[in-house]
Design an enzyme around this catalytic site. Structure first.
Site, PDB file in Angstrom:
ATOM      1  NE  ARG A   1       2.331  -1.812  -5.299  1.00 46.01           N
ATOM      2  CZ  ARG A   1       3.370  -1.822  -6.101  1.00 46.01           C
ATOM      3  NH1 ARG A   1       3.395  -1.060  -7.157  1.00 46.01           N
ATOM      4  NH2 ARG A   1       4.396  -2.611  -5.851  1.00 46.01           N
TER       5      ARG A   1
ATOM      6  CD  GLU B   1      -0.644 -18.824   0.161  1.00 45.06           C
ATOM      7  OE1 GLU B   1      -1.162 -19.494   1.072  1.00 45.06           O
ATOM      8  OE2 GLU B   1       0.269 -17.979   0.352  1.00 45.06           O
TER       9      GLU B   1
ATOM     10  CE1 TYR C   1       5.403  -1.567   0.265  1.00 41.89           C
ATOM     11  CE2 TYR C   1       3.844  -1.184  -1.502  1.00 41.89           C
ATOM     12  CZ  TYR C   1       4.148  -1.724  -0.273  1.00 41.89           C
ATOM     13  OH  TYR C   1       3.192  -2.429   0.393  1.00 41.89           O
TER      14      TYR C   1
ATOM     15  CB  CYS D   1      -1.918  18.547   3.445  1.00 40.84           C
ATOM     16  SG  CYS D   1      -3.146  19.610   2.708  1.00 40.84           S
ATOM     17  CD  GLU D   2       1.353  13.355   4.975  1.00 42.90           C
ATOM     18  OE1 GLU D   2       2.601  13.342   5.031  1.00 42.90           O
ATOM     19  OE2 GLU D   2       0.617  13.118   5.924  1.00 42.90           O
TER      20      GLU D   2
ATOM     21  CE1 TYR E   1      -0.970  -7.411  -1.981  1.00 45.72           C
ATOM     22  CE2 TYR E   1       0.133  -7.561  -4.101  1.00 45.72           C
ATOM     23  CZ  TYR E   1      -0.333  -8.154  -2.944  1.00 45.72           C
ATOM     24  OH  TYR E   1      -0.173  -9.495  -2.760  1.00 45.72           O
TER      25      TYR E   1
ATOM     26  N   GLY F   1       3.883 -14.474  -5.126  1.00 47.69           N
ATOM     27  CA  GLY F   1       5.108 -13.712  -5.301  1.00 47.69           C
ATOM     28  C   GLY F   1       5.558 -13.465  -6.721  1.00 47.69           C
TER      29      GLY F   1
ATOM     30  N   GLY G   1      -1.286 -13.371  -6.335  1.00 44.42           N
ATOM     31  CA  GLY G   1      -2.137 -12.187  -6.219  1.00 44.42           C
ATOM     32  C   GLY G   1      -1.830 -11.240  -7.361  1.00 44.42           C
ATOM     33  NE  ARG G   2       3.457  -7.648  -6.980  1.00 38.45           N
ATOM     34  CZ  ARG G   2       3.563  -6.638  -6.103  1.00 38.45           C
ATOM     35  NH1 ARG G   2       3.288  -5.417  -6.490  1.00 38.45           N
ATOM     36  NH2 ARG G   2       3.974  -6.852  -4.871  1.00 38.45           N
TER      37      ARG G   2
HETATM   38  N1  LLP Z   1       0.669 -15.382   0.186  1.00 35.45           N
HETATM   39  C1  LLP Z   1       1.067 -14.701   1.267  1.00 35.45           C
HETATM   40  C2  LLP Z   1       1.185 -15.396   2.549  1.00 35.45           C
HETATM   41  C3  LLP Z   1       1.354 -13.338   1.158  1.00 35.45           C
HETATM   42  O1  LLP Z   1       1.753 -12.650   2.243  1.00 35.45           O
HETATM   43  C4  LLP Z   1       1.224 -12.669  -0.085  1.00 35.45           C
HETATM   44  C5  LLP Z   1       1.506 -11.239  -0.221  1.00 35.45           C
HETATM   45  C6  LLP Z   1       0.782 -13.432  -1.190  1.00 35.45           C
HETATM   46  C7  LLP Z   1       0.530 -14.798  -1.016  1.00 35.45           C
HETATM   47  C8  LLP Z   1       0.578 -12.849  -2.547  1.00 35.45           C
HETATM   48  O2  LLP Z   1       1.748 -12.374  -3.105  1.00 35.45           O
HETATM   49  P1  LLP Z   1       1.774 -11.851  -4.626  1.00 35.45           P
HETATM   50  O3  LLP Z   1       1.521 -13.032  -5.531  1.00 35.45           O
HETATM   51  O4  LLP Z   1       0.711 -10.842  -4.777  1.00 35.45           O
HETATM   52  O5  LLP Z   1       3.120 -11.291  -4.802  1.00 35.45           O
HETATM   53  N2  LLP Z   1       1.618  -4.215  -0.759  1.00 35.45           N
HETATM   54  C9  LLP Z   1       2.767  -4.728  -1.448  1.00 35.45           C
HETATM   55  C10 LLP Z   1       2.716  -6.238  -1.591  1.00 35.45           C
HETATM   56  C11 LLP Z   1       2.583  -6.967  -0.281  1.00 35.45           C
HETATM   57  C12 LLP Z   1       2.510  -8.457  -0.448  1.00 35.45           C
HETATM   58  C13 LLP Z   1       2.104  -9.113   0.815  1.00 35.45           C
HETATM   59  N3  LLP Z   1       1.940 -10.517   0.734  1.00 35.45           N
HETATM   60  C14 LLP Z   1       2.883  -4.035  -2.794  1.00 35.45           C
HETATM   61  O6  LLP Z   1       2.068  -3.163  -3.084  1.00 35.45           O
HETATM   62  O7  LLP Z   1       3.801  -4.318  -3.561  1.00 35.45           O
END
Ligand code: LLP
Length: 418
Positions: free
Chosen positions: A312, A273, A316, A342-343, A371, A239, A275-276
């Site tokens: 994105r 966990e 969003y 075409c949107e 993402y 997150g 990601g981003r």
């Molecule tokens: N753990 C779980 C259980 C999650 O559902 C997620 C992301 C993460 C870890 C990783 O979160 P991060 O560190 O990346 O914030 N598609 C959206 C983001 C969806 C996130 C879903 N879950 C976007 O493009 O902003």
């Protein structure tokens, strides 16, 4: 910090100009910096080195095998949400004991696959899912390690679509049911209860929601201890946000500093966990200007990338900085940057002030490592674009551009239509 920088007015990724990559692979394409990825993996993981922990990279943010291999080479693990992500993580050589499996809708095949593989644990999101995991594990004559995902009801103050820890969210077990759910889990013969999990949302730009949520989990851990249930593991999810525009998110060390005093004496293993924060600013999308269209009160820059490549902005209203890869002095204009789909919702930017750009010019859509490719589709029968990794002065294609033949793979015209 990232390795996409202007040198003499030209955008480079490490030692390679973006124009050189475009000349090699055509446009559009995703481009990742190896140096940025390595630095982010290392900086994030080492921020928590004071306590026993596992950094499990969120595969959903970027699941390219080369990137997952880099994660594996750093000794890190994976947070997965599907059998497909498990397959990818294993293909890339991530150790099963470093894989955690979240998601509200795991099916029996996926549960069996994960148990056979010997993953670290399931992050269980409901009583019904707990029952399903118990059934599969019992049938296989094994025990499933689980953490229960608790929904701490904390507002992450982010976009509603990516807030996951509120009461109304489909994720996790409501905190009012947490104690009884743990007690029920302890009664399951094929379940080994090892921890508690949370993930409150994505693109968080302050640490306070993490701290509030962890405090709630600590209260729960204490109550469980009083009932004789000892957890070895607390998973605080992902997150941590990044800077897309002018956000000033906390550094991983700020998050560590805020959480460490709460966790240090607890003698539990911490799982994270991210990601981003690892991949978001390690990647860009490069697109070419096709046409300039001056409408009635609105001007459009039509580019060759579209919402199927980067969803994105459409989904969003997300902001991605867009810059011409050649910087020189010119007037600016206010435009919508749109794709060929075409949107009306097909845009990469709306009412954006850009330098006056010309057809054939290359634009870089920044902060497109997370993402981005993973949410790409073939809508309008558009082949998905290649992914490229630059390391120092070398260009590596880590995913080829799809062909028209790829587009129809697996489709069958039944005999009665022949
Ligand atoms: N753990 C779980 C259980 C999650 O559902 C997620 C992301 C993460 C870890 C990783 O979160 P991060 O560190 O990346 O914030 N598609 C959206 C983001 C969806 C996130 C879903 N879950 C976007 O493009 O902003």
């Amino acid at each position: 910090m990232h390795d996409f920088q202007f040198v003499d007015g030209e955008l480079f990724c490490e030692g390679v100009s973006i124009a050189a990559v475009a000349a090699k692979v055509g446009t559009p394409f995703y481009l990742y910096s190896h140096a940025t990825l390595c630095r982010h993996l290392q900086v994030f993981d080492s921020a928590f080195s004071d306590i026993p922990h596992l950094t499990a990279f969120a595969v959903k943010s970027n699941s390219n095998l080369a990137i997952l291999k880099l994660v594996a080479n750093h000794g890190l693990g994976a947070d997965i949400v599907s059998g497909g992500e498990l397959y990818r993580a294993l293909q890339a050589g991530i150790e099963p004991t470093k894989i955690v499996f979240a998601g509200v809708g795991k099916n029996a095949e996926e549960i069996e696959y994960a148990l056979k593989t010997g993953i670290r644990m399931f992050n269980v999101e409901s009583a019904a899912e707990l029952g399903a995991i118990n059934d599969v594990a019992a049938r296989m004559g094994t025990k499933a390690p689980v953490a229960l995902r608790v929904n701490p009801d904390v507002d992450p103050m982010t976009h509603p679509y990516i807030a996951t820890g509120l009461k109304k969210s489909k994720f996790g077990i409501g905190s009012q049911f947490a104690l009884e759910s743990f007690e029920a889990a302890m009664q399951c013969s094929a379940i080994d209860v090892v921890g508690v999990h949370m993930h409150i949302g994505s693109q968080l730009t302050t640490v306070s929601p993490f701290v509030d949520a962890v405090k709630k989990l600590l209260g729960l851990i204490e109550q469980l201890q009083q009932r004789g249930i000892d957890l070895h593991c607390i998973n605080v999810g992902g997150g941590l946000g990044i800077s897309y525009e002018d956000e000033t998110p906390p550094h991983p060390s700020d998050l560590a500093e805020a959480l460490m005093p709460l966790l240090r004496d607890l003698k539990v293993h911490l799982i994270l966990e991210p990601g981003r924060v690892i991949v978001g600013n390690a990647g860009i999308l490069v697109t070419k200007v096709l046409y300039i269209k001056n409408g009635d009160g609105k001007n459009f820059v039509i580019v060759d990338a579209a919402m199927n490549d980067l969803l994105r902005p459409s989904l969003y209203d997300a902001y991605h900085k867009i810059v011409p890869v050649r910087q020189d002095k010119r007037d600016s204009m206010v435009v919508d940057v749109v794709g060929p789909i075409c949107e009306s919702g097909d845009f990469l930017a709306k009412d954006r002030k850009l330098p006056e750009v010309k057809p054939e010019e290359l634009l870089a859509v920044m902060s497109a490592g997370a993402y981005a490719f993973t949410m790409a589709s073939n809508y309008n029968a558009r082949p998905r674009v290649p992914e490229v990794m630059v390391r120092d002065r070398d260009i590596h294609v880590i995913r080829e551009r799809e062909s028209y033949v790829d587009l129809v793979k697996g489709e069958v015209i039944p005999n009665f239509l022949q």
